[in-house]
Design an enzyme around this catalytic site. Sequence first.
Site, PDB file in Angstrom:
ATOM      1  N   CYS A   2      11.600 -41.111 -52.895  1.00  0.00           N
ATOM      2  CA  CYS A   2      11.621 -40.198 -54.029  1.00  0.00           C
ATOM      3  C   CYS A   2      10.288 -39.477 -54.108  1.00  0.00           C
ATOM      4  O   CYS A   2       9.340 -39.796 -53.396  1.00  0.00           O
ATOM      5  CB  CYS A   2      11.871 -40.962 -55.328  1.00  0.00           C
ATOM      6  SG  CYS A   2      13.451 -41.846 -55.373  1.00  0.00           S
ATOM      7  N   TYR A 265       9.891 -37.678 -40.433  1.00  0.00           N
ATOM      8  CA  TYR A 265      10.929 -36.846 -41.026  1.00  0.00           C
ATOM      9  C   TYR A 265      10.655 -36.358 -42.442  1.00  0.00           C
ATOM     10  O   TYR A 265      10.823 -35.180 -42.740  1.00  0.00           O
ATOM     11  CB  TYR A 265      12.261 -37.632 -41.010  1.00  0.00           C
ATOM     12  CG  TYR A 265      13.434 -36.870 -41.578  1.00  0.00           C
ATOM     13  CD1 TYR A 265      13.849 -35.677 -40.993  1.00  0.00           C
ATOM     14  CD2 TYR A 265      14.119 -37.332 -42.687  1.00  0.00           C
ATOM     15  CE1 TYR A 265      14.925 -34.967 -41.502  1.00  0.00           C
ATOM     16  CE2 TYR A 265      15.199 -36.629 -43.201  1.00  0.00           C
ATOM     17  CZ  TYR A 265      15.602 -35.444 -42.602  1.00  0.00           C
ATOM     18  OH  TYR A 265      16.658 -34.747 -43.106  1.00  0.00           O
ATOM     19  N   THR A 314      12.397 -30.130 -39.276  1.00  0.00           N
ATOM     20  CA  THR A 314      11.341 -31.116 -39.057  1.00  0.00           C
ATOM     21  C   THR A 314      10.901 -31.188 -37.603  1.00  0.00           C
ATOM     22  O   THR A 314       9.732 -31.436 -37.312  1.00  0.00           O
ATOM     23  CB  THR A 314      11.813 -32.507 -39.525  1.00  0.00           C
ATOM     24  OG1 THR A 314      12.478 -32.387 -40.764  1.00  0.00           O
ATOM     25  CG2 THR A 314      10.640 -33.450 -39.650  1.00  0.00           C
ATOM     26  N   ASP A 376      15.317 -33.339 -31.676  1.00  0.00           N
ATOM     27  CA  ASP A 376      15.534 -33.666 -33.090  1.00  0.00           C
ATOM     28  C   ASP A 376      14.522 -34.724 -33.508  1.00  0.00           C
ATOM     29  O   ASP A 376      13.925 -35.399 -32.653  1.00  0.00           O
ATOM     30  CB  ASP A 376      16.955 -34.176 -33.320  1.00  0.00           C
ATOM     31  CG  ASP A 376      17.434 -33.961 -34.751  1.00  0.00           C
ATOM     32  OD1 ASP A 376      16.612 -33.556 -35.601  1.00  0.00           O
ATOM     33  OD2 ASP A 376      18.623 -34.201 -35.027  1.00  0.00           O
ATOM     34  N   ASP A 377      14.340 -34.865 -34.822  1.00  0.00           N
ATOM     35  CA  ASP A 377      13.373 -35.860 -35.294  1.00  0.00           C
ATOM     36  C   ASP A 377      13.884 -37.276 -35.107  1.00  0.00           C
ATOM     37  O   ASP A 377      13.124 -38.199 -34.834  1.00  0.00           O
ATOM     38  CB  ASP A 377      13.017 -35.617 -36.768  1.00  0.00           C
ATOM     39  CG  ASP A 377      14.245 -35.436 -37.637  1.00  0.00           C
ATOM     40  OD1 ASP A 377      14.962 -36.422 -37.873  1.00  0.00           O
ATOM     41  OD2 ASP A 377      14.491 -34.304 -38.089  1.00  0.00           O
TER      42      ASP A 377
END
Length: 592
Positions: A2, A265, A314, A376-377
């Site tokens: 969060c 990420y 990312t 890709d991450d």
Amino acid sequence: MCGIIGVIHADPKSQSAAVEIHDALYLLQHRGQDAAGIVSCSSGGRFHQCKGNGMASKVFHDGARVTELPGFMGLGHLRYPTAGSSANAEAQPFYVNSPYGICLTHNGNLINAPELRQFLDQEAHRHINTESDSELMLNIFANELNETGKARVNYVDCFAALERMYKRCVGGWACTSMIAGYGLIGFRDPYGIRPIVLGSKPSESGTGTDYMMASESVALVQCGYKTFQDILPGQAVIIEKGKDPVFQQVHPAISYTPDIFEYVYFARPDSIIDGIDVDESRRNMGFKLAETIKRQLTPAQLAEVDVVMPIPETAITSAVCVAEALGKPYYQGFVKNRYIFRTFIMPSQKLRQKGVRAKLNPMRKKFEDKNVLLVDDSIVRGTTSREIVLMAREAGAKKVYFTSCAPPITNAHIYGIDLASSSELIAHHREPAAIAKIIGADDVIFQNLADLVESCASLSPREPSKQKFEVGVFCGKYVTPVDDDYFEHLERIRGESRKMKVMESAREAVVHGVADPQQIRMAAKGVEVDQHGNVIPAESGSPEWGPLNGVGNALVEEKVARPTEGTERMTSEDLRIKMSQDISLHNLNDHY
């Protein structure tokens, strides 16, 4: 994961703390898109709150609601779905009125949550109204603070309460708390898993210093804060109104092990977390991944790669470095729609697949008749990866090599990032060749764990050779002790959360007359989770129907059969009401 914010202005007459918090929440929106909230504190210790489900722009009506949140200090929160539901009542900050009036924002997970819940019920006699770990932590802190028995507390009392709380709580967390009329508190778990940084700047009133705490430094920088320091593992800081911060070690630092997924990420590239530049760490990941690619692909395979492409956004930094190290052209072949949720948190495979198509659009000329190497991450469930490979082939790619800046994710994340359960992870008990077959790629190449750690550790301001990270998702070795019972607890909570979201969607579709056959079956029979983690119609049983948003049973009865005696039902306890008025503090968002 969060986003948390805490602000306190030097001028007690200031009415603009919430304005600054609101600005900071937009800068951290990537950390949580499920819900947003602000609580401010004005003179006399009065709290003002606005929170609810949705992104910050929706909850705060593009800023119009912020004028109704006066005060010189406040807290802000962006919720990312973790353990627990997406009920409106679980939007943060949380509040308890006793003792003193306390609000709290929390980023992380408590891995001894069942034990804490039992303590609060049986010994502290405190009611817990949600499944949220954040509510547990708030009530544990409130209970310990209540032990002072004083009408007013000072920083010594607060530190003592935190010391006792740390003896009870196990997990990873970063929190900001506010005591009515008193000040702000920030604190971090003894392992340093979740990030929190404190910044300061001269007060706009011309006297004193304003302070902000945030999950990432980018929020401080963009809001004009100049001086930063990370809150250390096991450390707490208290900022009383009109005073300088006071720091204290409330628990010995067990380790300094930030969650490496922040760098892979979640964090913005323009943030610095625990002294490590996020963008530079991703550059290192790219160069390290290129070396692995050279080792895994044959010279003939490497020679036939025509272009390197990132999966935005990312992985862009890493892909540029992969292309540079391999001596290959770099293209951005996919265009990303930024106005869509992250797909791996969607409640079903079908929705995740549809979400990928909505999120990414391939440009055919970049793929046609080319052998492409995609960067890709990470690869989580494989849903996104499979759709991406399929889109690349549909756009004309001859061969597709899929590479990941992260190692295979084989275990559940337990410190506040709800990636998936172990059984849903595509790399769980599978080798790269099997994964390549499932996602339709010609080959899959993963970063190795040692290289990933080195990519980040080499940038640490502490001794790089001794810098460790939380990497349990890759190897199953978590930095905190974890009982087997906790994984069962986490699976139950995750399953109930997914079921609730799908059930709510199905019921709303029925009410509005747009339900497909599967949604009608779900509305009639209830839902369950299959062995692949998909939410499907239950074999038997029906929910109890009641009015939805003012619409009575009549419309529902036109679509589904009424429940009969003796059938298994999804009770109102199982299907929590999504939109409910906050019972503890007047919430502006409940009435608009």
